[in-house]
Scaffold this active site. Structure first.
Site, PDB file in Angstrom:
ATOM      1  N   HIS A  87     -34.394  48.592 -20.061  1.00  0.00           N
ATOM      2  CA  HIS A  87     -34.233  47.669 -18.930  1.00  0.00           C
ATOM      3  C   HIS A  87     -34.631  48.372 -17.626  1.00  0.00           C
ATOM      4  O   HIS A  87     -33.916  48.336 -16.620  1.00  0.00           O
ATOM      5  CB  HIS A  87     -32.810  47.145 -18.826  1.00  0.00           C
ATOM      6  CG  HIS A  87     -32.725  45.810 -18.129  1.00  0.00           C
ATOM      7  ND1 HIS A  87     -31.899  44.801 -18.545  1.00  0.00           N
ATOM      8  CD2 HIS A  87     -33.389  45.325 -17.041  1.00  0.00           C
ATOM      9  CE1 HIS A  87     -32.029  43.746 -17.734  1.00  0.00           C
ATOM     10  NE2 HIS A  87     -32.935  44.051 -16.814  1.00  0.00           N
TER      11      HIS A  87
ATOM     12  N   ARG B  70     -35.502  38.280 -19.598  1.00  0.00           N
ATOM     13  CA  ARG B  70     -34.082  38.401 -19.915  1.00  0.00           C
ATOM     14  C   ARG B  70     -33.918  38.509 -21.428  1.00  0.00           C
ATOM     15  O   ARG B  70     -34.606  37.833 -22.195  1.00  0.00           O
ATOM     16  CB  ARG B  70     -33.287  37.190 -19.401  1.00  0.00           C
ATOM     17  CG  ARG B  70     -33.532  36.842 -17.946  1.00  0.00           C
ATOM     18  CD  ARG B  70     -33.231  37.971 -17.006  1.00  0.00           C
ATOM     19  NE  ARG B  70     -31.809  38.268 -16.878  1.00  0.00           N
ATOM     20  CZ  ARG B  70     -31.341  39.325 -16.232  1.00  0.00           C
ATOM     21  NH1 ARG B  70     -32.175  40.193 -15.696  1.00  0.00           N
ATOM     22  NH2 ARG B  70     -30.044  39.532 -16.162  1.00  0.00           N
TER      23      ARG B  70
END
Length: 318
Positions: free
Chosen positions: A281, A233
């Site tokens: 991502h 994250r």
């Protein structure tokens, strides 16, 4: 739209609408499908919701939900949504998701092992010069986060010949992998040449990858300076500290798939750093078809009175 007396489903995911519609053609048979993006749609009849980064008013619009399904591996954005109801949150656990992540992690470790960033610089300058490259067995990869994704990545790195160790907040046993817990972080870091971050975002992990942590990684190993790889994250890394560590030589390189703010701004220093690999991502992009298949299994279990699988523990955040 499908109509029946089965529990209605809300879709609020990051996928393109056309991709979702194609996936729905073979999924959720007999269930009414509602799209949260259609602001005029009444969501009060919905029992289930597929979520990525929910709008703040979602739970006001859908007050009768029974289960929430995460649209990705992380659940921090769901846990942070205002008015979150006290109902089960089911994580997305899928072999395809796991395999994709492991592929990305292994690719990045091999890229830094075989000096790919440096060779790309030489390619652009038309320089023909061999660079020293160690063998995988000369390096220790430390994986932080030993959930499903971390354990699979660790096993596959081991197959590639790397020495692999693992760290998690609480002690875990992983076959053929030496593991450390929260009380042994410094010892873990001192052995690590390539640090792989696969941590969920919690109060304990927010900003954990900072200047202090980077300074404790092993210096003088086979790569000379340690490498940082993060596909967990973005909130777990302090980017000003990371940039400073890369510029000062505390870190010799990085591979980053997640960032404090996404999309990554066009003026971020990461874009132009020759020793940094940036991906958007996309290390383990969720497959909407697999997501729907997994959720269908859980909905059927719930409706039969059977226990749900992969339920998030709100106390730990994963």
């Amino acid at each position: 739209m499908q109509l029946s007396d089965k529990g209605a489903v809300i879709i609020d995911l990051k996928f393109e609408r056309r991709d979702v519609d194609q996936a729905l053609a073979g999924s959720l048979a007999g269930r009414q499908v509602l799209h949260a993006s259609d602001k005029s749609t009444d969501l009060s009849s919905a029992s289930y919701a597929f979520l990525w980064k929910p709008d703040p008013d979602l739970f006001q619009r859908a007050p009768n939900l029974k289960i929430l399904f995460s649209g990705g591996a992380g659940v921090d954005s769901i846990l942070a949504t205002p008015g979150l109801p006290d109902i089960p949150i089911v994580r997305f656990v899928d072999q395809s998701l796991t395999t994709r992540m492991s592929e990305w992690v292994v690719l990045q470790c091999l890229s830094h092992l075989r000096q790919v960033p440096a060779y790309l610089v030489q390619q652009r300058s038309r320089t023909w010069r061999e660079i020293s490259q160690p063998e995988a067995r000369e390096l220790t990869v430390g994986v932080m986060g030993l959930g499903v994704l971390g354990q699979d990545s660790a096993r596959k790195l081991k197959i590639m010949g790397f020495n692999v160790i693992g760290w998690s907040r609480t002690a875990k046993t992983v076959e053929s992998i030496e593991t450390y817990d929260a009380t042994e972080l410094d010892a873990f870091l001192a052995r690590t040449d390539i640090l792989v971050g696969l941590l969920p975002l919690t109060d304990e992990t927010r900003g954990i990858f900072n200047a202090s942590l980077f300074s404790k990684l092993r210096q003088g190993g086979a790569l000379g300076t340690p490498v940082f790889i993060n596909a967990g994250r973005g909130g777990s890394q302090v980017e000003k500290d990371l940039i400073s560590a890369l510029e000062s030589g505390t870190l010799g390189g990085a591979s980053l798939d997640v960032f404090e703010r996404e999309p990554l701004s066009s003026d971020s220093p990461f874009w132009s750093m020759d020793n940094v690999i940036v991906t958007p991502h996309a290390a383990s992009a969720s497959d909407v078809r697999a997501l729907l298949r997994n959720a269908e299994v859980q909905m059927e279990r719930f409706e039969k009175g059977e226990p749900l699988q992969h339920v998030v523990d709100r106390a730990t955040g994963y």
